[in-house]
Write a protein that holds these residues in place. Sequence first.
Motif, PDB file in Angstrom:
ATOM      1  N   LEU A   1      54.453  59.730  53.516  1.00 46.61           N
ATOM      2  CA  LEU A   1      53.031  59.874  53.779  1.00 46.61           C
ATOM      3  C   LEU A   1      52.315  58.534  53.721  1.00 46.61           C
ATOM      4  CD1 LEU A   1      52.117  63.153  51.847  1.00 46.61           C
ATOM      5  CD2 LEU A   1      52.769  62.860  54.236  1.00 46.61           C
ATOM      6  N   LEU A   2      52.867  57.596  52.938  1.00 42.57           N
ATOM      7  CA  LEU A   2      52.272  56.256  52.885  1.00 42.57           C
ATOM      8  C   LEU A   2      52.370  55.558  54.237  1.00 42.57           C
ATOM      9  CD1 LEU A   2      53.623  54.958  49.447  1.00 42.57           C
ATOM     10  CD2 LEU A   2      51.388  55.923  49.938  1.00 42.57           C
ATOM     11  N   LEU A   3      53.454  55.797  54.967  1.00 43.61           N
ATOM     12  CA  LEU A   3      53.601  55.198  56.293  1.00 43.61           C
ATOM     13  C   LEU A   3      52.492  55.661  57.227  1.00 43.61           C
ATOM     14  CD1 LEU A   3      57.464  55.489  56.892  1.00 43.61           C
ATOM     15  CD2 LEU A   3      56.164  53.434  56.310  1.00 43.61           C
ATOM     16  N   MET A   4      52.172  56.947  57.156  1.00 39.73           N
ATOM     17  CA  MET A   4      51.143  57.472  58.039  1.00 39.73           C
ATOM     18  C   MET A   4      49.764  56.943  57.666  1.00 39.73           C
ATOM     19  SD  MET A   4      50.126  61.408  58.974  1.00 39.73           S
ATOM     20  CE  MET A   4      48.944  61.540  57.626  1.00 39.73           C
ATOM     21  N   THR A   5      49.458  56.886  56.375  1.00 37.64           N
ATOM     22  CA  THR A   5      48.139  56.396  55.969  1.00 37.64           C
ATOM     23  C   THR A   5      47.994  54.905  56.268  1.00 37.64           C
ATOM     24  OG1 THR A   5      48.982  56.110  53.703  1.00 37.64           O
ATOM     25  CG2 THR A   5      47.796  58.142  54.200  1.00 37.64           C
ATOM     26  N   ALA A   6      49.077  54.130  56.137  1.00 38.08           N
ATOM     27  CA  ALA A   6      49.017  52.709  56.508  1.00 38.08           C
ATOM     28  C   ALA A   6      48.788  52.559  58.009  1.00 38.08           C
ATOM     29  CB  ALA A   6      50.298  51.998  56.086  1.00 38.08           C
ATOM     30  N   TRP A   7      49.388  53.450  58.792  1.00 38.48           N
ATOM     31  CA  TRP A   7      49.216  53.411  60.249  1.00 38.48           C
ATOM     32  C   TRP A   7      47.765  53.675  60.646  1.00 38.48           C
ATOM     33  CZ3 TRP A   7      51.546  51.992  64.579  1.00 38.48           C
ATOM     34  CH2 TRP A   7      51.146  52.568  65.779  1.00 38.48           C
ATOM     35  N   THR A   8      47.048  54.477  59.845  1.00 40.60           N
ATOM     36  CA  THR A   8      45.677  54.854  60.181  1.00 40.60           C
ATOM     37  C   THR A   8      44.639  54.045  59.401  1.00 40.60           C
ATOM     38  OG1 THR A   8      45.758  56.626  58.527  1.00 40.60           O
ATOM     39  CG2 THR A   8      46.368  57.199  60.790  1.00 40.60           C
ATOM     40  N   SER A   9      44.999  52.862  58.924  1.00 42.22           N
ATOM     41  CA  SER A   9      44.075  52.048  58.125  1.00 42.22           C
ATOM     42  C   SER A   9      43.291  51.061  58.981  1.00 42.22           C
ATOM     43  CB  SER A   9      44.841  51.306  57.027  1.00 42.22           C
ATOM     44  OG  SER A   9      45.848  50.468  57.591  1.00 42.22           O
ATOM     45  N   GLY A  10      43.119  51.373  60.266  1.00 40.04           N
ATOM     46  CA  GLY A  10      42.389  50.473  61.146  1.00 40.04           C
ATOM     47  C   GLY A  10      40.924  50.316  60.802  1.00 40.04           C
ATOM     48  N   ASN A  11      40.332  51.333  60.147  1.00 38.77           N
ATOM     49  CA  ASN A  11      38.916  51.232  59.796  1.00 38.77           C
ATOM     50  C   ASN A  11      38.658  50.140  58.769  1.00 38.77           C
ATOM     51  OD1 ASN A  11      40.387  52.711  57.948  1.00 38.77           O
ATOM     52  ND2 ASN A  11      38.835  54.274  57.628  1.00 38.77           N
ATOM     53  N   ILE A  12      39.512  50.032  57.753  1.00 38.60           N
ATOM     54  CA  ILE A  12      39.309  48.958  56.780  1.00 38.60           C
ATOM     55  C   ILE A  12      39.762  47.620  57.350  1.00 38.60           C
ATOM     56  CG2 ILE A  12      39.434  50.462  54.776  1.00 38.60           C
ATOM     57  CD1 ILE A  12      42.265  49.637  54.323  1.00 38.60           C
ATOM     58  N   MET A  13      40.669  47.642  58.337  1.00 37.45           N
ATOM     59  CA  MET A  13      41.045  46.403  59.020  1.00 37.45           C
ATOM     60  C   MET A  13      39.836  45.792  59.721  1.00 37.45           C
ATOM     61  SD  MET A  13      41.733  45.143  62.325  1.00 37.45           S
ATOM     62  CE  MET A  13      42.167  46.577  63.308  1.00 37.45           C
ATOM     63  N   VAL A  14      38.996  46.627  60.335  1.00 36.31           N
ATOM     64  CA  VAL A  14      37.798  46.144  61.018  1.00 36.31           C
ATOM     65  C   VAL A  14      36.832  45.522  60.014  1.00 36.31           C
ATOM     66  CG1 VAL A  14      35.771  46.878  62.330  1.00 36.31           C
ATOM     67  CG2 VAL A  14      38.024  47.745  62.939  1.00 36.31           C
ATOM     68  N   VAL A  15      36.698  46.132  58.835  1.00 33.61           N
ATOM     69  CA  VAL A  15      35.821  45.577  57.797  1.00 33.61           C
ATOM     70  C   VAL A  15      36.345  44.224  57.332  1.00 33.61           C
ATOM     71  CG1 VAL A  15      34.824  45.965  55.515  1.00 33.61           C
ATOM     72  CG2 VAL A  15      35.123  47.881  57.083  1.00 33.61           C
ATOM     73  N   PHE A  16      37.661  44.116  57.132  1.00 31.76           N
ATOM     74  CA  PHE A  16      38.255  42.832  56.761  1.00 31.76           C
ATOM     75  C   PHE A  16      38.027  41.785  57.851  1.00 31.76           C
ATOM     76  CE2 PHE A  16      41.367  44.982  53.734  1.00 31.76           C
ATOM     77  CZ  PHE A  16      40.761  44.454  52.617  1.00 31.76           C
ATOM     78  N   LEU A  17      38.180  42.189  59.093  1.00 28.55           N
ATOM     79  CA  LEU A  17      38.002  41.264  60.207  1.00 28.55           C
ATOM     80  C   LEU A  17      36.571  40.739  60.250  1.00 28.55           C
ATOM     81  CD1 LEU A  17      39.404  39.966  62.635  1.00 28.55           C
ATOM     82  CD2 LEU A  17      38.748  41.971  63.989  1.00 28.55           C
ATOM     83  N   ALA A  18      35.605  41.618  60.012  1.00 30.21           N
ATOM     84  CA  ALA A  18      34.205  41.181  59.973  1.00 30.21           C
ATOM     85  C   ALA A  18      33.974  40.197  58.828  1.00 30.21           C
ATOM     86  CB  ALA A  18      33.291  42.390  59.829  1.00 30.21           C
ATOM     87  N   GLY A  19      34.605  40.457  57.683  1.00 31.31           N
ATOM     88  CA  GLY A  19      34.460  39.537  56.558  1.00 31.31           C
ATOM     89  C   GLY A  19      35.096  38.189  56.832  1.00 31.31           C
ATOM     90  N   LEU A  20      36.255  38.178  57.472  1.00 29.77           N
ATOM     91  CA  LEU A  20      36.935  36.916  57.789  1.00 29.77           C
ATOM     92  C   LEU A  20      36.112  36.067  58.763  1.00 29.77           C
ATOM     93  CD1 LEU A  20      40.600  38.218  58.160  1.00 29.77           C
ATOM     94  CD2 LEU A  20      39.769  36.621  56.423  1.00 29.77           C
ATOM     95  N   GLN A  21      35.436  36.715  59.688  1.00 30.87           N
ATOM     96  CA  GLN A  21      34.637  35.969  60.655  1.00 30.87           C
ATOM     97  C   GLN A  21      33.370  35.390  60.028  1.00 30.87           C
ATOM     98  OE1 GLN A  21      34.081  38.682  63.930  1.00 30.87           O
ATOM     99  NE2 GLN A  21      36.141  38.332  64.733  1.00 30.87           N
ATOM    100  N   GLY A  22      33.059  35.846  58.808  1.00 31.70           N
ATOM    101  CA  GLY A  22      31.897  35.306  58.109  1.00 31.70           C
ATOM    102  C   GLY A  22      32.214  34.116  57.215  1.00 31.70           C
TER     103      GLY A  22
END
Length: 295
Positions: free
Chosen positions: A160-181
Amino acid sequence: MSGRQKENLAGILFSLPAIIGFLAFSLGPMVASLVLSFTDYSVSHPTEFIGMKNYVELFSGQDAFFFNSVKVTLLFSLLNVPVCILTAFAVAMLLNDRRIRGLAFLRAAFYIPAILPIVATAMIFMWIMSPDFGLLNLILKTLHLPVSDWIYGNAALPSLLLMTAWTSGNIMVVFLAGLQGVPETLYEAIEVDGGGAWAKFIYCTFPHMTPTIFFNTVMFVISSMQAFLPAYIMTQGGPDNKTNFLVYYLYRVAFDFQNIGKAASLGWVLFFMILAAVGVLFWSSRYWVFYGDES
């Protein structure tokens, strides 16, 4: 009526729909569930006040599944949060490099799994993890490695961890916004001092990203401790109660066993578990979260 009073009245009127919604759909049900947790309530017989009996039954060991559900929920959260946070942060670091070709396509590709219906994602992973004809076992056989039963055996929780890691794109977007700052001038200063990629990450990227990491960690702890759909769709709490999460057990107590009062007490136990976990995170944040106005 003065101008200040008119502004206050306008603010209250504009906020009124949100206030009414909170009282009707959040605070009201919470108070009702707290009252029900002290009753023997079911749709099949009259409600009876029983005091702390539901809680005593849970914590005295009379319930054979409660402590196992708590253990599985905590174990899943302890594994799921770091796996998803590290995966999303690593992907965000990769997609923050403007030198990569097809950057817009890659960002969309990593984010799409997060917006797909969870039922569709679960069905796909059930096929991928099938012991007989699943893609993962096919790859393992091709590489002459031992196969696994995945969600149908002892590896159900890690699967189940594999599936939840696969669907973690929402927090990836938040990290990406933070990195660009993160200011580019700081990276340039480290380069002038002779620092490499590791120095940039340790002394610039990570300190600036700690508030974002903290936010994502808090949100993912809350969502992980409320895990329900993976167990409901893929495993039904099995095998051998290895994925019988507390919310899934609450659902079974309420709708399969028709014990609404006990289900309400389970909900409040989960509430205080989440409150304690988030409280520990906020307490620890003073030691590792750095904001822009701090030295």
